[in-house]
Design a protein around this motif. Structure first.
Motif, PDB file in Angstrom:
ATOM      1  N   LEU A  50       0.114  -0.997  -0.138  1.00  0.00           N
ATOM      2  CA  LEU A  50      -0.207   0.434  -0.169  1.00  0.00           C
ATOM      3  C   LEU A  50      -1.312   0.763   0.828  1.00  0.00           C
ATOM      4  O   LEU A  50      -1.238   1.756   1.556  1.00  0.00           O
ATOM      5  N   CYS A  51      -2.330  -0.060   0.853  1.00  0.00           N
ATOM      6  CA  CYS A  51      -3.465   0.163   1.754  1.00  0.00           C
ATOM      7  C   CYS A  51      -3.021   0.105   3.210  1.00  0.00           C
ATOM      8  O   CYS A  51      -3.414   0.945   4.028  1.00  0.00           O
ATOM      9  N   LEU A  52      -2.192  -0.868   3.538  1.00  0.00           N
ATOM     10  CA  LEU A  52      -1.722  -1.020   4.918  1.00  0.00           C
ATOM     11  C   LEU A  52      -0.865   0.164   5.362  1.00  0.00           C
ATOM     12  O   LEU A  52      -0.806   0.480   6.552  1.00  0.00           O
ATOM     13  N   SER A  53      -0.213   0.818   4.418  1.00  0.00           N
ATOM     14  CA  SER A  53       0.632   1.961   4.773  1.00  0.00           C
ATOM     15  C   SER A  53      -0.175   3.234   4.988  1.00  0.00           C
ATOM     16  O   SER A  53       0.355   4.237   5.455  1.00  0.00           O
ATOM     17  N   ARG A  54      -1.474   3.184   4.660  1.00  0.00           N
ATOM     18  CA  ARG A  54      -2.300   4.394   4.762  1.00  0.00           C
ATOM     19  C   ARG A  54      -3.457   4.263   5.743  1.00  0.00           C
ATOM     20  O   ARG A  54      -4.007   5.263   6.179  1.00  0.00           O
ATOM     21  N   ASP A  82       9.550  -9.681   5.223  1.00  0.00           N
ATOM     22  CA  ASP A  82      10.348  -9.269   4.062  1.00  0.00           C
ATOM     23  C   ASP A  82      10.950  -7.877   4.221  1.00  0.00           C
ATOM     24  O   ASP A  82      11.626  -7.380   3.311  1.00  0.00           O
ATOM     25  N   GLY A  83      10.680  -7.233   5.351  1.00  0.00           N
ATOM     26  CA  GLY A  83      11.257  -5.915   5.603  1.00  0.00           C
ATOM     27  C   GLY A  83      10.581  -4.790   4.849  1.00  0.00           C
ATOM     28  O   GLY A  83      11.181  -3.730   4.638  1.00  0.00           O
ATOM     29  N   LEU A  84       9.329  -4.990   4.447  1.00  0.00           N
ATOM     30  CA  LEU A  84       8.598  -3.964   3.697  1.00  0.00           C
ATOM     31  C   LEU A  84       7.703  -3.118   4.592  1.00  0.00           C
ATOM     32  O   LEU A  84       7.364  -1.986   4.244  1.00  0.00           O
ATOM     33  N   LEU A  85       7.327  -3.672   5.729  1.00  0.00           N
ATOM     34  CA  LEU A  85       6.357  -3.027   6.605  1.00  0.00           C
ATOM     35  C   LEU A  85       6.840  -3.114   8.044  1.00  0.00           C
ATOM     36  O   LEU A  85       7.494  -4.088   8.430  1.00  0.00           O
ATOM     37  N   GLU A  86       6.525  -2.092   8.830  1.00  0.00           N
ATOM     38  CA  GLU A  86       6.845  -2.109  10.254  1.00  0.00           C
ATOM     39  C   GLU A  86       5.723  -1.426  11.021  1.00  0.00           C
ATOM     40  O   GLU A  86       4.932  -0.668  10.440  1.00  0.00           O
ATOM     41  N   GLU A  92       2.318   8.331  15.480  1.00  0.00           N
ATOM     42  CA  GLU A  92       1.459   8.113  14.308  1.00  0.00           C
ATOM     43  C   GLU A  92       0.112   7.521  14.711  1.00  0.00           C
ATOM     44  O   GLU A  92      -0.934   7.877  14.153  1.00  0.00           O
ATOM     45  N   LYS A  93       0.134   6.632  15.679  1.00  0.00           N
ATOM     46  CA  LYS A  93      -1.117   6.025  16.139  1.00  0.00           C
ATOM     47  C   LYS A  93      -2.012   7.057  16.826  1.00  0.00           C
ATOM     48  O   LYS A  93      -3.226   7.086  16.608  1.00  0.00           O
ATOM     49  N   LEU A  94      -1.404   7.894  17.654  1.00  0.00           N
ATOM     50  CA  LEU A  94      -2.183   8.943  18.321  1.00  0.00           C
ATOM     51  C   LEU A  94      -2.757   9.924  17.302  1.00  0.00           C
ATOM     52  O   LEU A  94      -3.897  10.382  17.431  1.00  0.00           O
ATOM     53  N   ASP A  95      -1.974  10.232  16.290  1.00  0.00           N
ATOM     54  CA  ASP A  95      -2.422  11.153  15.241  1.00  0.00           C
ATOM     55  C   ASP A  95      -3.622  10.580  14.498  1.00  0.00           C
ATOM     56  O   ASP A  95      -4.564  11.302  14.154  1.00  0.00           O
ATOM     57  N   ALA A  96      -3.595   9.268  14.244  1.00  0.00           N
ATOM     58  CA  ALA A  96      -4.692   8.619  13.523  1.00  0.00           C
ATOM     59  C   ALA A  96      -5.913   8.410  14.407  1.00  0.00           C
ATOM     60  O   ALA A  96      -7.051   8.475  13.933  1.00  0.00           O
ATOM     61  N   ARG A 142      -4.249  -0.465  15.474  1.00  0.00           N
ATOM     62  CA  ARG A 142      -3.232  -1.307  14.840  1.00  0.00           C
ATOM     63  C   ARG A 142      -2.876  -0.676  13.509  1.00  0.00           C
ATOM     64  O   ARG A 142      -3.699  -0.595  12.598  1.00  0.00           O
ATOM     65  N   MET A 143      -1.658  -0.202  13.399  1.00  0.00           N
ATOM     66  CA  MET A 143      -1.221   0.515  12.202  1.00  0.00           C
ATOM     67  C   MET A 143       0.190   0.102  11.817  1.00  0.00           C
ATOM     68  O   MET A 143       0.988  -0.294  12.668  1.00  0.00           O
ATOM     69  N   TYR A 144       0.454   0.237  10.519  1.00  0.00           N
ATOM     70  CA  TYR A 144       1.788  -0.061  10.004  1.00  0.00           C
ATOM     71  C   TYR A 144       2.247   1.071   9.096  1.00  0.00           C
ATOM     72  O   TYR A 144       1.452   1.907   8.656  1.00  0.00           O
ATOM     73  N   ARG A 145       3.538   1.085   8.828  1.00  0.00           N
ATOM     74  CA  ARG A 145       4.096   2.053   7.890  1.00  0.00           C
ATOM     75  C   ARG A 145       5.144   1.354   7.034  1.00  0.00           C
ATOM     76  O   ARG A 145       5.707   0.324   7.428  1.00  0.00           O
ATOM     77  N   LEU A 146       5.401   1.931   5.875  1.00  0.00           N
ATOM     78  CA  LEU A 146       6.389   1.355   4.971  1.00  0.00           C
ATOM     79  C   LEU A 146       7.800   1.587   5.504  1.00  0.00           C
ATOM     80  O   LEU A 146       8.111   2.659   6.025  1.00  0.00           O
ATOM     81  N   THR A 147       8.635   0.589   5.350  1.00  0.00           N
ATOM     82  CA  THR A 147      10.054   0.764   5.639  1.00  0.00           C
ATOM     83  C   THR A 147      10.709   1.421   4.420  1.00  0.00           C
ATOM     84  O   THR A 147      10.058   1.651   3.396  1.00  0.00           O
ATOM     85  N   GLU A 148      11.981   1.697   4.528  1.00  0.00           N
ATOM     86  CA  GLU A 148      12.697   2.260   3.377  1.00  0.00           C
ATOM     87  C   GLU A 148      12.631   1.302   2.190  1.00  0.00           C
ATOM     88  O   GLU A 148      12.403   1.716   1.049  1.00  0.00           O
TER      89      GLU A 148
END
Length: 365
Positions: A50-54, A82-86, A92-96, A142-148
């Motif tokens: 959860l933390c990594l997705s935010r 495991d296909g949970l994070l990408e 998104e990086k520019l926005d952050a 360095r950022m990640y987001r949740l996959t489906e």
């Protein structure tokens, strides 16, 4: 040769192993048991996901999470594998990384008139340069987001947590309806001890003032509300639960709203609402505000009852006085007589005198 042990020795050994197994059970819950063979992630890893997705990955994240969930890079690699994070997108990086004003300035520096909202300006900025140039702007991000699949995993995790929370509250309410505040506190504590972070207070018995406050809320008649006798008792249990949980007055009001349904509309609320005599709040103009006002008053009433009992037991000074909220005069509680000698306690008014009153008792020294 067998060694004879005294009863005391056996008790000590029993306590040691009992404590040890509890710790093993708790750590297995938090850190996960590698021998379970199931596909579920332990609590620490789910919270990290959860933390990594935010948040952006940085040194502070690594320092915070490594002691809890293990090496950060290992966890990230596992989540991605495991296909949970990408990896997050360039947008998104520019926005952050940049504020809207900074994006606007970069566009102006390139001779482009900024238009639209932040994300629209980001798209314009990316379109005005080559991909390597745009990537250079976020080379330190360095950022990640949740996959489906990751979102589904998080939804399952949240649903499980919500179910555990609901079960805890239902069991605590049942105990409160029996008048057992201590067992209700213990049930709440057991729930919080299973969470990743837990306040140290849950390892201790319920504080005396909190137990007293909850007990008073359970005993109140709530005759000013159009509820059945059973509903009034249950409403008292919900307010007592709110106090045990340490919720805000706003949370207590919402809890009342959820329980009582449409009770707190403006028409029905006139049955109990009066202007605040302390003059510290305006007229509530919606149902939720009225519920918060009512919950605040009842909780304050329980607290002042406990404080009064404590003052009577201590019997310090000349007697008891009524103190207005934040030192402001209360035209109901503080005009006229507001100090009462020990021989005059029968005349002492019960606080709060009206809905919304926040006056309290103090020793008259």
């Amino acid at each position: 040769m067998a060694i004879a042990r005294s009863t005391k020795d056996k008790n000590i050994i029993g306590i040691y192993f009992s404590w040890g197994w509890k710790m093993v059970s708790f750590l297995s819950y938090i850190l996960g048991n590698p021998n379970t063979g199931n596909n579920s992630l332990p609590t620490a890893q789910m919270e990290l996901l959860l933390c990594l997705s935010r948040q952006r990955v940085d040194l502070s994240m690594e320092q915070a999470w490594t002691p809890i969930a293990g090496p950060l890079e290992h966890n990230i690699a596992r989540f991605v594998s495991d296909g949970l994070l990408e990896e997050a997108s360039l947008e998104e990086k520019l926005d952050a990384r940049y504020k809207a004003t900074e994006i606007r300035q970069m566009l102006e520096d390139r001779g482009i008139k900024p238009k639209g909202k932040k994300l629209e300006m980001i798209a314009t900025l990316i379109g005005s340069m080559t991909l390597p140039q745009a990537e250079l702007l976020v080379s330190d991000v360095r950022m990640y987001r949740l996959t489906e699949q990751g979102n589904l995993k998080i939804e399952e995790y949240r649903a499980t947590n919500e179910k555990a929370r609901a079960e805890m509250e239902a069991e605590a309410i049942a105990l409160l309806l029996k008048g057992d505040v201590k067992k209700a506190w213990a049930r709440i504590a057991r729930y919080y001890e299973s969470q990743l972070t837990c306040d140290a207070k849950w390892a201790k018995p319920v504080p005396e003032i909190i137990a007293c406050e909850a007990a008073h809320l359970l005993k109140m008649p709530y005759d000013d509300l159009p509820l059945t006798a059973v509903q009034k008792k249950e409403l008292g249990a919900h307010l007592a639960l709110s106090v045990l949980l340490g919720e805000s007055f706003e949370d207590a009001g919402r809890r009342m709203m959820n329980y009582a349904g449409g009770l707190f509309d403006l028409t029905q609320a006139l049955a109990f609402h009066r202007p605040n005599p302390c003059g510290t709040a305006g007229q509530p103009d919606d149902a939720e505000a009225l519920a918060v006002l009512y919950a605040t008053t009842r909780i304050h009433e329980a607290l002042t009852a406990c404080e009064l009992a404590s003052l009577k037991a201590a019997r310090l000074g000349k007697g008891i006085k009524v103190l207005p909220v934040q030192g402001n005069d209360c035209h109901v509680c503080h005009n006229g007589k507001f100090t009462y000698a020990w021989s005059e306690l029968e005349q002492l008014p019960r606080l709060p005198r009206q809905i919304g009153c926040n006056c309290t008792y103090a020793a008259w020294l």
